[in-house]
Design a protein around this motif. Structure first.
Motif, short mmCIF file in Angstrom:
data_model
loop_
_atom_site.label_atom_id
_atom_site.label_comp_id
_atom_site.label_asym_id
_atom_site.label_seq_id
_atom_site.Cartn_x
_atom_site.Cartn_y
_atom_site.Cartn_z
N CYS A 199 0.84 -1.22 0.00
CA CYS A 199 0.00 0.00 0.00
C CYS A 199 0.86 1.25 0.00
CB CYS A 199 -0.94 -0.01 1.21
SG CYS A 199 -2.23 -1.26 1.13
N ILE A 258 2.13 1.67 -3.53
CA ILE A 258 1.07 2.13 -4.44
C ILE A 258 0.76 3.60 -4.22
CG2 ILE A 258 -1.35 1.78 -5.09
CD1 ILE A 258 -0.97 -1.17 -4.20
N GLU A 301 2.11 -0.99 -10.77
CA GLU A 301 1.20 -1.91 -11.47
C GLU A 301 1.33 -3.33 -10.90
OE1 GLU A 301 0.30 -3.49 -16.04
OE2 GLU A 301 1.90 -2.03 -15.64
N SER A 356 2.55 -4.12 -8.02
CA SER A 356 2.17 -4.11 -6.60
C SER A 356 0.65 -4.21 -6.44
CB SER A 356 2.69 -2.83 -5.93
OG SER A 356 4.10 -2.78 -5.97
N ILE A 357 -0.10 -3.52 -7.30
CA ILE A 357 -1.57 -3.63 -7.24
C ILE A 357 -1.99 -5.06 -7.58
CG2 ILE A 357 -3.71 -2.86 -8.34
CD1 ILE A 357 -2.38 -0.12 -8.71
N CYS A 403 -7.66 -1.17 -1.43
CA CYS A 403 -7.52 -0.20 -2.52
C CYS A 403 -8.32 1.07 -2.23
CB CYS A 403 -7.98 -0.83 -3.83
SG CYS A 403 -6.87 -2.10 -4.47
N VAL A 424 -3.20 4.93 -10.51
CA VAL A 424 -3.74 4.02 -9.51
C VAL A 424 -5.23 3.83 -9.71
CG1 VAL A 424 -4.15 3.71 -7.03
CG2 VAL A 424 -1.93 4.53 -7.84
N HIS A 466 -5.82 1.45 -12.80
CA HIS A 466 -5.45 0.05 -12.64
C HIS A 466 -6.27 -0.64 -11.55
CE1 HIS A 466 -2.87 -3.16 -13.90
NE2 HIS A 466 -2.53 -3.45 -12.66
N VAL A 467 -6.62 0.10 -10.50
CA VAL A 467 -7.48 -0.48 -9.46
C VAL A 467 -8.85 -0.82 -10.04
CG1 VAL A 467 -8.75 0.08 -7.35
CG2 VAL A 467 -6.30 0.52 -7.48
N LYS A 471 -8.42 -3.97 -12.20
CA LYS A 471 -8.22 -5.17 -11.38
C LYS A 471 -9.48 -5.53 -10.60
CE LYS A 471 -5.27 -7.40 -10.97
NZ LYS A 471 -4.87 -8.61 -11.72
#
Length: 997
Positions: free
Chosen positions: A495, A498, A519, A521-522, A536, A570, A573-574, A577
């Motif tokens: 976290c 990120i 990327e 890490s997420i 997230c 972030v 990509h969050v 995902k």
């Protein structure tokens, strides 16, 4: 013949062979088969009695210019046997008696002449003879009969034959290169670095020991000269010194200085020859890299074996070649996949020369893997991972190797630590236990996510550690276990990464490196956390506070562009995902329900069978079971609907991400020109494209904005345009109906000025077309133009697309060709480019029926052509197609459509080439029609040329007449003006007289 001392029979036979008339037709009384039988006799005789054939070789050398390739091949094979014999004579010591006397034969002169013949014959017109020459060279090298002064020449011709058009010749050329490596006169290691150092050292020694008169002349010449001229003088002096040393070869008595000088020059020439030898193999390695892409399996396997042997001699081209070869891990050919895995094992795992049966020491294997991964690109890393996965799965790599890699990861510098963690991540794709334990996770935190990484902002190591964490399993995890405690620490560190807590706002390079680490890490967070959406959400809230501040006052706020770029990255990509996580949960629920339904079905079937035996009237029970199964199906459909609703409305419509969508749209649209940062523009556009992958309505609403951004992107920002093109490919795959109206604008990117953008566009379109997500329409002409692109990779990719299309049952290339020809002929395209493109595409039309129909379609287009060049293009295309009796009749029947174009030389030439081609396969009854057609072509060509000449003369006469008329009009203008002036004066006089009266 082998036992006869005088060999009169052999002499007479060779003389008779020399008198043979070899230029005969294949059906001339069986003579051709007789010549084929003579060829093995020549080669076998040379193998048994090479010296005898040498003395009589002049009788048969004239047949090297004969037509049958078999006799030429036999002669070059015989020359190879003779050269091996001469080489063995040279190696024989003077004390050993010889059966044959060499007193009347200059063996050295004969050998040089025969070597020259072999060098010349390697360019023979027949591929069989070229292959025979290369096989002869292989035998010569293996027997040690190759003179040292011919080594570089033979190496060069072998490397040159790698470009041969015949598979057989290329295969023997690579085998010759391997044999040259195995029998090279230099050291076992051909690493160029020590040779360069030795060459520099020997140059200094030669300069120090060269004769005094050369030194004095060099010194006088260098006075008052610039650096470049002085360097040229030094090279000339060194060349003179080498020539002087060569003259000392015949001297019997030498002083110590001259002896030392000559010895240094010999060592210098030997070292230079070694470097030249290495450089030629580097050139050959580049050619072998191209052969890895060959459609022929033999080319690929031989190229892989060459790189294996090159690695054994430590040639630099071996590592480069193997990195290119690793992409073959994904080949559809099972034999190629096995061959590349075997080559991978022999180069990096096994002891050289053991065929993969004996492994290197564990530390050496670990070192090789780290070197391989260290400087690999993203695509190479994917191929390396596949290779390691297969080797670990088959237990080909010892487990102790990964213990050594863990030890290196905990102690090494940043680059080596990142490479070690990446190797562990790749191996863990086949065996999770390599990283999935409490002790190794603790080491992962310290080595990949700890303070040492934070202090140096080592994002590469962070990325590698995050990749390794994606191999961890959290199923059946005890919350009180040591592994659970360590995972909590890992989640906390992820976290922090990120959020970008370590990032430096003043350094754009730091943020660029953070993107890839964030990327991964997420991705890792969604693996190791049981509630990734909660984590997230907390990260997004924290980022909101650090990016925009906690000030709740109204009015505009300022924030750093790099912080805003990281925030949007972030968000995007969050969101993506979260969609993937939702689909994963949906699949897991579907599988669980499926297993439950299957179990219930089995129980019901067993109970039903038992009740059927006891009570035959089981109709009500059957209806109950069917009703229960129907309810289960309805429940599953409801679950599917709910998950689809989450994807469509929840993630972007009711979640925390929804609050930032208006701001994101403003930044992508560069509202009022306030968002000019290149990194911010790229990050925000990428985030918007990821949002569009989630929701159909959101995608449809914002597609115009994305295409506007694509068209308005700065010419220098190729990354932005390339990213948008790739994202549009994802959108077309997920929502094809929404993207379909914009397909022409996607094709237009194939004309982009950037090679990177064109390559990405072609890759996306190839993927979409081959997966039937985009219909192949008239825009495919844009892809056809890529066949003549300046970039080799674009040309190869476009060829691959058409090749794959041709393998389909309906062969869409046939349906597209008329439109492609029409569109290409209307473009300002060079004639050579047009013809190369069409020659390639028309080669896919193999069926007779398709050839006939295409010829008829092209003939129908002649009246629609607007210029003679378009008609010439059509005629060229017709000439490239295969002709049969029916297609000839079509051309004769459609003569009226193209007869007006026959005055053009190119049109006439193309039609006459069709006539020549048709005469070779025509039946007797068709030849009369062909002759009549040829006569009509020539007659109308003459008539058309006369009409064209008359038209040209008429046009010139019309231009001249127009010029003369213009001159006459100009002469008549002056009197008209005079008349007008007189009339005006007269009117004024009349008016004046009237007023006076």
């Amino acid at each position: 013949i082998n036992k006869a001392p005088i060999n009169r029979l052999g002499v007479e036979l060779l003389r008779e062979i020399g008198r043979l008339n070899t230029n005969v037709e294949s059906d001339a009384g069986g003579k051709a088969s007789g010549i084929r039988n003579v060829a093995p006799f020549i080669s076998e005789l040379a193998r048994l009695r090479p010296r005898f054939v040498l003395t009589s070789l002049s009788h048969i050398l004239s047949h090297l210019k004969s037509e049958p390739y078999s006799i030429r091949s036999a002669i070059v094979t015989a020359i190879g046997h003779i050269l091996i014999y001469i080489g063995l004579l040279d190696s024989t010591t003077p004390n050993e008696p010889n059966d044959d006397s060499e007193s009347n034969l200059d063996m050295s002169k004969s050998r040089n002449a025969l070597l020259d013949i072999l060098i010349e014959r390697v360019l023979d017109v027949s591929s069989f003879t070229r292959a025979a020459v290369l096989k002869a060279w292989i035998s010569i090298v293996q027997s040690g009969a190759l003179p040292i002064d011919r080594l570089l020449v033979v190496t060069n011709l072998a490397a040159d034959r790698l470009q041969d058009k015949t598979v057989m010749v290329r295969r023997h050329a690579m085998q010759l290169l391997v044999v040259l490596l195995e029998h090279n006169p230099f050291l076992a290691s051909l690493d160029p670095k020590p040779y360069r150092e030795k060459l520099q050292e020997l140059c200094e020694k030669v300069k120090a020991t060269m004769p005094d008169d050369i030194k004095e002349a060099q010194k006088l010449q260098k006075e008052d000269q610039d650096e470049l001229t002085a360097k040229q003088i030094d090279e000339a002096a060194l060349s003179t010194a080498i020539s002087y040393a060569e003259n000392l070869e015949n001297s019997q008595t030498l002083s110590d200085c001259d002896a030392e000088f000559r010895s240094n020059v010999k060592a210098l020439k030997f070292t230079q020859s070694a470097l030249d030898f290495i450089n030629q193999f580097e050139y050959a390695g580049e050619a072998c890299q191209g052969m890895l892409l060959s459609k022929n399996t033999s080319d690929v396997t031989e190229a892989l074996r060459f790189f294996v042997k090159a690695r054994h001699f430590q040639l630099p081209c071996a590592i480069t070649g193997m990195k290119h070869a690793l992409s073959l891990m994904w080949s559809s050919e099972h034999s190629i996949r096995d061959e590349i895995l075997q080559a991978f094992t022999e180069i990096f795992i096994a002891v050289p020369g053991t065929n993969g049966k004996e492994n290197l020491p564990d530390s050496q294997i670990a070192h090789n893997l780290l070197v391989l991964v260290g400087n690999a690109s993203v695509s190479e890393l994917a191929s390396i991972e596949e290779g390691l996965r297969r080797l670990v799965k088959s237990e080909r790599i010892p487990a102790d190797v990964f213990l050594i890699v863990w030890s290196i990861a905990s102690k090494a510098d940043s680059e080596t630590r990142a490479a070690a963690l990446m190797v562990l991540s790749m191996a863990a794709s086949a065996d999770r236990s390599i990283v999935d334990s409490a002790s190794r996770l603790r080491l992962m935190v310290e080595a990949g996510l700890g303070d040492c990484v934070e202090d140096k902002n080592d994002w590469r190591t962070v990325r590698a550690a995050a990749c390794a964490l994606q191999r961890v399993s959290i199923s059946k995890l005890d919350a009180t276990s040591a592994k659970a405690v360590i995972l909590e620490q890992i989640i906390e560190r992820l976290c922090s990464i990120i959020r970008g807590d370590w990032c430096i706002d003043e350094n754009s390079d730091d943020t660029l490196q953070w993107f890839s680490a964030a990327e991964e890490s997420i991705d890792a967070l969604f693996v190791v956390s049981e509630e990734p959406e909660v984590e997230c959400a907390e990260v997004i809230r924290a980022l909101t506070a650090t990016t925009f501040g906690n000030d709740k006052s109204k009015g505009p706020r300022m924030c750093h562009s790099l912080r805003l770029a990281r925030f949007f990255f972030v968000l995007g990509h969050v969101a993506l995902k979260t969609l993937v996580h939702t689909e994963y949960l949906s699949s897991a629920l579907r599988r669980a329900n499926g297993k439950k339904s299957l179990k219930q079905q089995e129980i019901a079937d067993n109970a039903f069978a038992k009740r059927s035996v006891d009570n035959p009237d089981t109709e009500n029970d059957t209806e109950a079971i069917e009703a229960e199964l129907g309810v289960a199906a309805e429940v599953e459909a409801e679950n599917e609907r709910r998950f689809a609703d989450i994807s469509e409305k929840e993630i972007l419509g009711r979640g925390i991400i929804k609050n930032f969508t208006p701001l994101l749209v403003r930044v992508v649209g560069n509202d009022r020109g306030n968002f000019e940062s290149e990194i911010l523009r790229q990050s925000s556009t990428l985030a918007l494209c990821k949002f569009m992958c989630i929701s159909t309505s959101f995608c449809e609403e914002h597609l115009p904005l994305v295409f506007t951004t694509l068209s308005d992107a700065p010419s220098m920002d190729t990354t932005l345009r390339a990213n948008i093109v790739i994202a549009l490919g994802d959108h077309a795959f997920r929502f094809p109906n929404e993207v379909e109206p914009y397909t022409p604008r996607l094709y237009a990117c194939l004309r982009d000025s950037s090679t990177k953008v064109r390559r990405h566009t072609l890759m996306v379109l190839t993927h979409l077309i081959l997966n039937d997500m985009v219909k192949v329409k008239g825009q495919v002409c844009e892809i056809a133009l890529c066949l003549r692109d300046d970039d080799a990779r674009i040309r190869d990719m476009s060829r691959l697309l058409f090749y794959e299309l041709s393998k389909r049952s309906n062969n869409p290339i046939y349906n597209l060709l008329p439109d492609i020809i029409s569109q290409l002929s209307q473009l300002s395209l060079q004639r050579e480019d047009f013809r190369n493109i069409m020659s390639f595409l028309l080669g896919f039309i193999t069926k007779e029926r398709q050839n006939e129909m295409l010829i008829e379609k092209l003939c129908q287009r002649f009246p629609k052509c607007q210029s003679i060049s378009q008609k010439a293009d059509l005629t060229f295309c017709i000439a490239q197609l295969k002709v049969n009796e029916k297609s000839i009749k079509i051309l004769i029947d459609q003569f009226r459509l193209y007869k007006d174009a026959l005055f053009d030389e190119e049109v006439k030439k193309s039609f006459l080439s069709i006539v020549v081609k048709a005469k070779k396969v025509a039946k007797p009854d068709l030849k009369g029609h062909l002759e009549e057609w040829e006569e009509k072509l020539n007659d109308h060509s003459l008539i058309g040329q006369e009409n064209e000449d008359i038209g040209q003369r008429a046009l010139r006469a019309k231009v001249k007449a127009a010029r003369r008329a213009g001159k006459r009009n100009k002469q008549q203008v002056q009197p008209l003006h005079a008349i007008q002036e007189v009339s005006q004066d007269f009117e004024e006089e009349v008016i004046m007289n009237g007023s006076s009266s």
